[in-house]
Design a protein around this motif. Structure first.
Motif, PDB file in Angstrom:
ATOM      1  N   ILE A  83      21.738  -3.125 -22.193  1.00  0.00           N
ATOM      2  CA  ILE A  83      21.880  -4.238 -21.246  1.00  0.00           C
ATOM      3  C   ILE A  83      20.825  -4.146 -20.154  1.00  0.00           C
ATOM      4  O   ILE A  83      20.183  -5.137 -19.794  1.00  0.00           O
ATOM      5  N   ALA A  84      20.628  -2.935 -19.613  1.00  0.00           N
ATOM      6  CA  ALA A  84      19.644  -2.744 -18.552  1.00  0.00           C
ATOM      7  C   ALA A  84      18.242  -3.102 -19.039  1.00  0.00           C
ATOM      8  O   ALA A  84      17.461  -3.744 -18.321  1.00  0.00           O
ATOM      9  N   LEU A  85      17.906  -2.687 -20.247  1.00  0.00           N
ATOM     10  CA  LEU A  85      16.589  -3.003 -20.796  1.00  0.00           C
ATOM     11  C   LEU A  85      16.438  -4.501 -21.042  1.00  0.00           C
ATOM     12  O   LEU A  85      15.350  -5.057 -20.856  1.00  0.00           O
ATOM     13  N   THR A  86      17.520  -5.156 -21.443  1.00  0.00           N
ATOM     14  CA  THR A  86      17.455  -6.607 -21.641  1.00  0.00           C
ATOM     15  C   THR A  86      17.149  -7.317 -20.337  1.00  0.00           C
ATOM     16  O   THR A  86      16.311  -8.226 -20.283  1.00  0.00           O
ATOM     17  N   PHE A  87      17.823  -6.912 -19.264  1.00  0.00           N
ATOM     18  CA  PHE A  87      17.524  -7.486 -17.950  1.00  0.00           C
ATOM     19  C   PHE A  87      16.073  -7.236 -17.568  1.00  0.00           C
ATOM     20  O   PHE A  87      15.363  -8.148 -17.112  1.00  0.00           O
ATOM     21  N   GLY A  88      15.631  -5.994 -17.735  1.00  0.00           N
ATOM     22  CA  GLY A  88      14.266  -5.641 -17.352  1.00  0.00           C
ATOM     23  C   GLY A  88      13.217  -6.359 -18.171  1.00  0.00           C
ATOM     24  O   GLY A  88      12.246  -6.905 -17.623  1.00  0.00           O
ATOM     25  N   PHE A  89      13.389  -6.392 -19.480  1.00  0.00           N
ATOM     26  CA  PHE A  89      12.410  -7.051 -20.353  1.00  0.00           C
ATOM     27  C   PHE A  89      12.391  -8.565 -20.146  1.00  0.00           C
ATOM     28  O   PHE A  89      11.336  -9.198 -20.218  1.00  0.00           O
ATOM     29  N   LEU A 136      13.933  -3.740 -12.225  1.00  0.00           N
ATOM     30  CA  LEU A 136      15.233  -4.345 -12.537  1.00  0.00           C
ATOM     31  C   LEU A 136      15.965  -3.529 -13.595  1.00  0.00           C
ATOM     32  O   LEU A 136      17.194  -3.376 -13.525  1.00  0.00           O
ATOM     33  N   ALA A 137      15.229  -2.988 -14.560  1.00  0.00           N
ATOM     34  CA  ALA A 137      15.875  -2.154 -15.583  1.00  0.00           C
ATOM     35  C   ALA A 137      16.489  -0.903 -14.955  1.00  0.00           C
ATOM     36  O   ALA A 137      17.636  -0.537 -15.258  1.00  0.00           O
TER      37      ALA A 137
END
Length: 245
Positions: free
Chosen positions: A40-46, A170-171
Protein backbone atom coordinates in the motif's frame (compact mmCIF):
# COMPACT_ATOMS: atom_id res chain seq x y z
CA UNK A 1 -1.23 33.57 -14.39
CA UNK A 2 -3.41 33.59 -17.53
CA UNK A 3 -6.96 32.23 -17.55
CA UNK A 4 -5.90 29.28 -19.71
CA UNK A 5 -2.99 28.45 -17.41
CA UNK A 6 -5.26 28.69 -14.36
CA UNK A 7 -7.73 26.31 -15.98
CA UNK A 8 -4.98 23.83 -16.82
CA UNK A 9 -3.46 23.89 -13.34
CA UNK A 10 -6.87 23.56 -11.65
CA UNK A 11 -7.82 20.66 -13.92
CA UNK A 12 -4.47 19.02 -13.14
CA UNK A 13 -5.15 19.25 -9.40
CA UNK A 14 -8.63 17.79 -9.84
CA UNK A 15 -7.51 14.90 -12.01
CA UNK A 16 -4.35 14.26 -10.00
CA UNK A 17 -6.24 14.01 -6.70
CA UNK A 18 -8.85 11.78 -8.34
CA UNK A 19 -6.12 9.41 -9.55
CA UNK A 20 -4.36 9.39 -6.18
CA UNK A 21 -7.54 8.46 -4.32
CA UNK A 22 -8.81 5.93 -6.84
CA UNK A 23 -5.55 4.02 -7.26
CA UNK A 24 -3.73 4.50 -3.95
CA UNK A 25 -6.74 4.23 -1.65
CA UNK A 26 -7.96 1.55 -4.03
CA UNK A 27 -4.88 -0.50 -3.14
CA UNK A 28 -6.07 -0.44 0.48
CA UNK A 29 -9.70 -1.22 -0.27
CA UNK A 30 -9.31 -3.80 -3.01
CA UNK A 31 -5.87 -5.34 -2.48
CA UNK A 32 -4.83 -4.57 1.11
CA UNK A 33 -5.03 -8.15 2.37
CA UNK A 34 -2.87 -9.34 -0.53
CA UNK A 35 -0.17 -6.67 -0.71
CA UNK A 36 0.04 -5.58 2.95
CA UNK A 37 1.34 -2.32 4.40
CA UNK A 38 4.46 -2.29 2.23
CA UNK A 39 2.47 -2.73 -0.95
CA UNK A 40 0.00 0.00 0.00
CA UNK A 41 2.79 2.41 0.93
CA UNK A 42 4.58 1.77 -2.36
CA UNK A 43 1.34 2.29 -4.28
CA UNK A 44 0.90 5.70 -2.67
CA UNK A 45 4.52 6.59 -3.35
CA UNK A 46 4.60 5.38 -6.95
CA UNK A 47 1.26 7.02 -7.74
CA UNK A 48 2.47 10.38 -6.44
CA UNK A 49 5.77 9.92 -8.27
CA UNK A 50 3.91 9.42 -11.56
CA UNK A 51 1.65 12.40 -10.86
CA UNK A 52 4.67 14.57 -10.07
CA UNK A 53 6.10 13.90 -13.52
CA UNK A 54 2.76 14.21 -15.34
CA UNK A 55 1.30 17.24 -13.56
CA UNK A 56 4.34 18.67 -11.78
CA UNK A 57 5.22 21.04 -14.64
CA UNK A 58 1.57 22.16 -14.87
CA UNK A 59 0.40 22.72 -11.28
CA UNK A 60 3.13 21.34 -9.04
CA UNK A 61 1.07 18.17 -8.49
CA UNK A 62 0.11 19.20 -4.96
CA UNK A 63 -2.99 16.94 -4.93
CA UNK A 64 -3.09 17.77 -1.21
CA UNK A 65 -4.54 20.84 0.55
CA UNK A 66 -1.72 20.72 3.14
CA UNK A 67 0.89 21.06 0.39
CA UNK A 68 -1.01 23.96 -1.12
CA UNK A 69 -1.25 25.65 2.30
CA UNK A 70 2.49 25.18 2.77
CA UNK A 71 3.12 26.75 -0.63
CA UNK A 72 0.81 29.64 0.26
CA UNK A 73 2.56 30.20 3.60
CA UNK A 74 5.93 30.12 1.81
CA UNK A 75 4.59 32.77 -0.61
CA UNK A 76 4.93 30.46 -3.61
CA UNK A 77 1.36 31.16 -4.79
CA UNK A 78 -1.45 33.61 -4.06
CA UNK A 79 -4.68 33.08 -2.12
CA UNK A 80 -6.78 33.08 -5.30
CA UNK A 81 -4.80 30.19 -6.79
CA UNK A 82 -4.71 28.34 -3.47
CA UNK A 83 -8.50 28.45 -3.12
CA UNK A 84 -8.92 27.10 -6.66
CA UNK A 85 -6.49 24.31 -5.89
CA UNK A 86 -8.34 23.42 -2.67
CA UNK A 87 -11.69 23.25 -4.42
CA UNK A 88 -10.23 21.12 -7.22
CA UNK A 89 -8.48 18.78 -4.77
CA UNK A 90 -11.58 18.18 -2.65
CA UNK A 91 -13.76 17.68 -5.73
CA UNK A 92 -11.18 15.32 -7.23
CA UNK A 93 -10.93 13.29 -4.03
CA UNK A 94 -14.71 12.89 -3.81
CA UNK A 95 -14.91 11.92 -7.48
CA UNK A 96 -12.09 9.39 -7.07
CA UNK A 97 -13.73 7.93 -3.97
CA UNK A 98 -17.07 7.70 -5.80
CA UNK A 99 -15.47 5.75 -8.65
CA UNK A 100 -13.70 3.49 -6.17
CA UNK A 101 -16.96 2.95 -4.26
CA UNK A 102 -18.69 2.00 -7.50
CA UNK A 103 -15.95 -0.51 -8.32
CA UNK A 104 -15.87 -1.92 -4.79
CA UNK A 105 -19.61 -2.61 -4.97
CA UNK A 106 -18.93 -4.98 -7.86
CA UNK A 107 -16.83 -7.23 -5.57
CA UNK A 108 -19.09 -9.71 -3.74
CA UNK A 109 -18.76 -9.52 0.04
CA UNK A 110 -16.46 -6.49 0.08
CA UNK A 111 -17.41 -4.23 2.99
CA UNK A 112 -17.34 -0.49 2.37
CA UNK A 113 -19.13 0.98 5.39
CA UNK A 114 -17.00 2.11 8.33
CA UNK A 115 -13.62 1.50 6.75
CA UNK A 116 -13.16 1.98 2.99
CA UNK A 117 -9.51 3.02 3.23
CA UNK A 118 -10.26 5.74 5.76
CA UNK A 119 -8.07 7.06 8.57
CA UNK A 120 -8.69 6.90 12.29
CA UNK A 121 -7.44 6.72 15.86
CA UNK A 122 -8.44 4.76 18.96
CA UNK A 123 -10.25 1.58 18.01
CA UNK A 124 -9.98 2.60 14.32
CA UNK A 125 -6.16 2.46 14.49
CA UNK A 126 -4.22 -0.77 13.94
CA UNK A 127 -2.12 0.02 17.03
CA UNK A 128 -4.96 1.74 18.96
CA UNK A 129 -3.12 5.07 19.00
CA UNK A 130 -4.87 7.73 21.07
CA UNK A 131 -6.08 11.14 19.87
CA UNK A 132 -2.96 13.02 20.97
CA UNK A 133 -0.63 10.50 19.37
CA UNK A 134 -2.64 10.52 16.14
CA UNK A 135 -2.53 14.33 15.99
CA UNK A 136 1.23 14.38 16.53
CA UNK A 137 1.82 11.66 13.94
CA UNK A 138 -0.28 13.39 11.28
CA UNK A 139 1.33 16.76 12.08
CA UNK A 140 4.93 15.52 11.77
CA UNK A 141 4.44 13.15 8.85
CA UNK A 142 2.63 15.85 6.85
CA UNK A 143 5.29 18.41 7.77
CA UNK A 144 7.98 16.14 6.34
CA UNK A 145 6.06 15.62 3.10
CA UNK A 146 5.33 19.33 2.62
CA UNK A 147 8.92 20.27 3.50
CA UNK A 148 10.22 17.98 0.76
CA UNK A 149 7.75 19.54 -1.68
CA UNK A 150 9.04 23.01 -0.80
CA UNK A 151 12.65 21.91 -1.22
CA UNK A 152 12.09 20.17 -4.55
CA UNK A 153 9.92 22.75 -6.32
CA UNK A 154 10.85 25.94 -8.12
CA UNK A 155 8.18 28.49 -7.21
CA UNK A 156 5.24 26.06 -7.67
CA UNK A 157 6.12 23.55 -10.39
CA UNK A 158 8.25 20.41 -10.22
CA UNK A 159 11.03 19.92 -12.74
CA UNK A 160 13.79 17.40 -13.41
CA UNK A 161 14.14 14.65 -10.82
CA UNK A 162 12.15 16.58 -8.20
CA UNK A 163 9.30 14.07 -8.34
CA UNK A 164 11.49 11.20 -7.14
CA UNK A 165 12.13 12.37 -3.55
CA UNK A 166 8.51 13.52 -3.27
CA UNK A 167 7.17 10.09 -4.22
CA UNK A 168 9.68 8.31 -2.00
CA UNK A 169 8.78 10.56 0.93
CA UNK A 170 5.09 9.68 0.64
CA UNK A 171 6.02 5.99 0.56
CA UNK A 172 8.13 6.36 3.72
CA UNK A 173 5.47 8.46 5.45
CA UNK A 174 2.88 5.82 4.56
CA UNK A 175 5.04 2.98 5.90
CA UNK A 176 5.25 4.74 9.23
CA UNK A 177 1.74 6.14 9.32
CA UNK A 178 -0.44 3.28 8.07
CA UNK A 179 -0.23 1.26 11.33
CA UNK A 180 -0.78 4.44 13.36
CA UNK A 181 -3.62 6.32 11.67
CA UNK A 182 -3.84 4.93 8.14
CA UNK A 183 -1.49 7.73 7.04
CA UNK A 184 -3.89 10.50 6.12
CA UNK A 185 -1.39 13.38 5.65
CA UNK A 186 -3.84 14.80 3.09
CA UNK A 187 -7.25 16.26 4.05
CA UNK A 188 -8.73 15.68 0.59
CA UNK A 189 -7.59 12.05 0.49
CA UNK A 190 -9.08 11.55 3.98
CA UNK A 191 -12.40 13.26 3.21
CA UNK A 192 -13.27 11.49 -0.05
CA UNK A 193 -13.36 7.92 1.31
CA UNK A 194 -14.82 9.08 4.66
CA UNK A 195 -17.93 10.41 2.91
CA UNK A 196 -18.69 6.94 1.57
CA UNK A 197 -17.61 5.05 4.69
CA UNK A 198 -19.69 7.20 7.04
CA UNK A 199 -19.90 6.69 10.80
CA UNK A 200 -16.70 7.18 12.82
CA UNK A 201 -14.71 7.83 9.65
CA UNK A 202 -16.59 11.12 9.30
CA UNK A 203 -16.73 12.03 12.99
CA UNK A 204 -12.94 11.60 13.29
CA UNK A 205 -12.22 13.46 10.05
CA UNK A 206 -11.62 16.77 11.86
CA UNK A 207 -8.24 15.49 13.08
CA UNK A 208 -7.21 14.56 9.53
CA UNK A 209 -8.10 18.07 8.45
CA UNK A 210 -6.53 20.10 11.26
CA UNK A 211 -3.32 18.14 11.90
CA UNK A 212 -2.14 17.95 8.25
CA UNK A 213 -2.89 21.65 7.68
CA UNK A 214 -0.91 22.50 10.81
CA UNK A 215 1.86 20.27 9.45
CA UNK A 216 1.87 22.25 6.22
CA UNK A 217 2.31 25.50 8.15
CA UNK A 218 5.07 23.95 10.27
CA UNK A 219 6.90 22.83 7.14
CA UNK A 220 6.75 26.35 5.68
CA UNK A 221 8.14 27.81 8.92
CA UNK A 222 11.02 25.32 9.00
CA UNK A 223 11.71 25.91 5.31
CA UNK A 224 12.08 29.65 5.89
CA UNK A 225 14.75 28.88 8.51
CA UNK A 226 16.71 26.35 6.47
CA UNK A 227 16.25 28.01 3.07
CA UNK A 228 16.13 31.79 3.59
CA UNK A 229 15.22 33.95 0.57
CA UNK A 230 18.11 34.93 -1.67
CA UNK A 231 17.88 38.54 -0.52
CA UNK A 232 18.07 37.58 3.15
CA UNK A 233 21.02 35.29 2.45
CA UNK A 234 22.85 38.07 0.60
CA UNK A 235 22.15 40.52 3.44
CA UNK A 236 23.50 38.02 5.98
CA UNK A 237 26.67 37.45 3.95
CA UNK A 238 27.29 41.20 3.71
CA UNK A 239 27.19 41.68 7.50
CA UNK A 240 30.60 42.40 9.10
CA UNK A 241 32.09 39.49 10.99
CA UNK A 242 34.39 39.33 13.96
CA UNK A 243 34.83 41.91 16.68
CA UNK A 244 36.70 44.49 14.71
CA UNK A 245 36.60 48.20 15.41
Amino acid sequence: MSTETELQSTAAEFLGTLVLVFFAVGATVLSGEYIGTLGIALTFGFTLLALAYVFGPVSGAHVNPAVTLGMLAAKRLDVHTAVKYWIAQVAGAIAGAALLFLLAKQVPGLKTSGSFGTNGFGDRSAVQINLGGAFLAELLLTALLVYVYLCMTHKVTIAGFGGLPIGLTLAVVSLIGIPLTGAGVNPARSLGPAIFAGGAALTQFWLFLVAPLAGGLLAAAVYRVTHPPAGAELHRNLQPSGSGR
